[in-house]
Write a protein that holds these residues in place. Structure first.
Motif, short mmCIF file in Angstrom:
data_model
loop_
_atom_site.label_atom_id
_atom_site.label_comp_id
_atom_site.label_asym_id
_atom_site.label_seq_id
_atom_site.Cartn_x
_atom_site.Cartn_y
_atom_site.Cartn_z
N MET A 32 0.81 -1.22 0.00
CA MET A 32 0.00 0.00 0.00
C MET A 32 0.84 1.27 0.00
O MET A 32 0.40 2.32 -0.45
CB MET A 32 -0.94 0.00 1.21
CG MET A 32 -1.97 -1.13 1.19
SD MET A 32 -2.99 -1.15 -0.30
CE MET A 32 -3.84 0.41 -0.17
N ASP A 33 2.08 1.18 0.51
CA ASP A 33 2.90 2.38 0.61
C ASP A 33 4.18 2.32 -0.23
O ASP A 33 4.99 3.24 -0.17
CB ASP A 33 3.27 2.65 2.07
CG ASP A 33 4.09 1.51 2.68
OD1 ASP A 33 4.17 0.44 2.05
OD2 ASP A 33 4.62 1.69 3.78
N SER A 34 4.36 1.26 -1.00
CA SER A 34 5.60 1.16 -1.77
C SER A 34 5.51 0.07 -2.83
O SER A 34 4.60 -0.77 -2.81
CB SER A 34 6.78 0.85 -0.84
OG SER A 34 6.64 -0.43 -0.26
N ILE A 35 6.47 0.10 -3.75
CA ILE A 35 6.68 -0.95 -4.73
C ILE A 35 8.12 -1.40 -4.58
O ILE A 35 9.03 -0.56 -4.47
CB ILE A 35 6.44 -0.46 -6.16
CG1 ILE A 35 5.05 0.13 -6.31
CG2 ILE A 35 6.64 -1.58 -7.17
CD1 ILE A 35 4.86 0.87 -7.61
N SER A 36 8.34 -2.70 -4.57
CA SER A 36 9.70 -3.21 -4.43
C SER A 36 10.01 -4.21 -5.54
O SER A 36 9.15 -4.99 -5.95
CB SER A 36 9.90 -3.90 -3.07
OG SER A 36 9.76 -2.99 -2.01
N LEU A 37 11.25 -4.16 -6.00
CA LEU A 37 11.81 -5.21 -6.85
C LEU A 37 12.93 -5.86 -6.07
O LEU A 37 13.87 -5.18 -5.64
CB LEU A 37 12.34 -4.62 -8.16
CG LEU A 37 11.34 -4.26 -9.24
CD1 LEU A 37 12.05 -3.59 -10.41
CD2 LEU A 37 10.59 -5.50 -9.73
N SER A 58 5.69 5.22 -2.30
CA SER A 58 4.50 5.72 -3.00
C SER A 58 4.39 7.24 -2.93
O SER A 58 3.77 7.86 -3.80
CB SER A 58 3.23 5.07 -2.44
OG SER A 58 3.06 5.41 -1.08
N LEU A 59 4.99 7.87 -1.91
CA LEU A 59 4.92 9.33 -1.78
C LEU A 59 5.68 10.03 -2.90
O LEU A 59 5.44 11.21 -3.16
CB LEU A 59 5.47 9.76 -0.42
CG LEU A 59 4.67 9.31 0.81
CD1 LEU A 59 5.36 9.76 2.09
CD2 LEU A 59 3.25 9.83 0.75
N SER A 60 6.59 9.32 -3.56
CA SER A 60 7.34 9.91 -4.67
C SER A 60 6.62 9.75 -6.00
O SER A 60 7.10 10.23 -7.03
CB SER A 60 8.73 9.28 -4.76
OG SER A 60 8.64 7.91 -5.13
N LEU A 61 5.47 9.08 -5.99
CA LEU A 61 4.71 8.81 -7.20
C LEU A 61 3.43 9.64 -7.24
O LEU A 61 2.93 10.06 -6.21
CB LEU A 61 4.35 7.32 -7.28
CG LEU A 61 5.50 6.33 -7.16
CD1 LEU A 61 4.97 4.91 -7.07
CD2 LEU A 61 6.46 6.48 -8.33
#
Length: 278
Positions: A32-37, A58-61
Motif C-alpha cells: 500500500m505504501d511502496s513498490i519493491s523489486l 508511493s509518496l514519490s509517485l
C-alpha cells in the motif's frame, strides 16, 4: 490493479538498470505504501551478496493505486525486458505504468508522455507470467524491518574513486573499518585507503571511541554499485555489530536514486563460504 505516474521517467530507468546488472529476474512486490523489486545474484550462496532491493516509496509517485489483488500477486519479472523498455526513456518524458492480471499473466503497460510535445506519446507492454511463491525472497518479507546501529555516509564521488582504485588490484573483498568518529578505513588485500570525517565529508553515527566496527562487502557486481551511486550525493552503509543489543542483520549498502527511492545491497558473511583471496 497497479497504476502510478513518475514525473521524471528517466529516474525509473536509472533505478532498474543497476538491478539488471545483478540478475535477469526480479520479484515484484506491491504494497500500500511502496513498490519493491527484489533479486539475488546467481552466486549469492558463495560470495556474500544475498539480496538486492529497489524500493520506491508511493509518496514519490503521482496517482498511486494498488489493489488488494495486486498486493497478493507476486510476479517474477524479466528485467531484461523491463530494462529494454525503459532504455527508450528520455529526460523529457513522464511514465505512466499500469498492470492488470488476466488469468495466468499480468500485462504491464508503459505509457511514455512527452512533457513538451503531446503528439510524441507512445506505449509499450510486457506480459509477465504469474509465479507461485517467491523464489527470489532470500531473507523473507521483512527486510524493511531490519534495525541498524552503525550508519556511515560516504560522498558518492569518494566511494567511486575508492572502488576504481581497488579494481586495479583485482581484489573483490572490501572491509570498511570504523575505529572512532574521525576516520573510515577501506581495507582490501594490501591496500588501505583512509577517509577522514572532517576533510572528506563523511558521516558516522553509532560508534563510540572504544569500539571498532567492520563492514564487509564484495565487489563482484561493482559496475552496479558504480552506476547506482551516480544518482545521489552520498551512499550509505548500515551495520549491526556483534557488540550491539540489536539482533544481527546483514550489512547494507544503500544508494538513493534521486527522490524516487533506494537501491539496497545486502551482504551476509554467514554465506561467504568461498571468498577468494586477493
Amino acid at each position: 490493479m497497479l497504476a502510478f505516474y513518475i514525473g521524471e521517467g528517466i529516474l525509473l530507468k536509472m533505478a532498474v538498470s543497476p538491478l539488471f546488472m545483478i540478475s535477469k529476474r526480479a520479484t515484484l512486490i506491491c504494497e500500500m505504501d511502496s513498490i519493491s523489486l527484489k533479486t539475488v545474484p546467481p552466486n549469492h550462496s558463495d560470495y556474500g551478496m544475498v539480496m538486492v532491493v529497489l524500493r520506491i516509496n508511493s509518496l514519490s509517485l503521482s496517482c498511486f493505486r494498488c489493489s488488494s489483488s495486486a498486493i497478493e500477486n507476486i510476479q517474477s519479472l524479466d528485467l531484461s525486458i523491463i530494462d529494454s523498455i525503459l532504455s527508450t526513456t528520455t529526460d523529457r518524458e513522464l511514465v505512466y505504468v499500469s498492470a492488470d492480471s488476466h488469468g495466468p499473466t499480468t500485462f504491464i503497460r508503459f505509457d511514455f508522455l512527452d512533457n513538451f510535445e503531446s503528439h510524441h506519446n507512445r506505449s509499450m507492454g510486457y506480459n509477465a507470467p504469474f509465479t507461485l511463491g517467491n523464489p527470489y525472497n532470500y531473507f523473507g518479507d521483512y527486510e524493511s524491518e531490519y534495525e541498524y546501529e552503525v550508519v556511515l555516509g560516504i560522498p558518492s564521488h569518494e566511494f567511486r574513486r575508492i572502488l576504481r582504485h581497488i579494481r586495479e588490484f583485482a581484489c573483490l573483498i572490501v572491509d570498511v573499518f570504523v575505529t572512532d568518529a574521525s576516520t573510515l578505513t577501506f581495507s582490501s588485500g594490501p591496500e588501505d585507503l583512509v577517509l577522514t570525517i572532517e576533510d572528506d565529508g563523511c558521516v558516522v553515527w553509532g560508534i563510540e571511541w572504544y569500539r571498532t566496527a567492520r563492514l564487509r562487502m564484495t565487489l563482484f557486481n561493482m559496475d552496479s554499485f558504480m552506476e547506482a551511486s551516480e544518482h545521489s550525493t552520498f551512499v550509505w552503509m548500515f551495520h549491526c555489530p556483534s557488540w550491539s543489543d540489536i539482533p544481527e542483520c546483514p550489512v547494507m549498502l544503500n544508494c538513493p536514486i534521486g527522490h524516487l527511492g533506494n537501491i539496497k545491497y545486502y551482504f551476509d558473511e554467514r554465506h561467504d563460504r568461498r571468498f577468494p583471496e586477493c
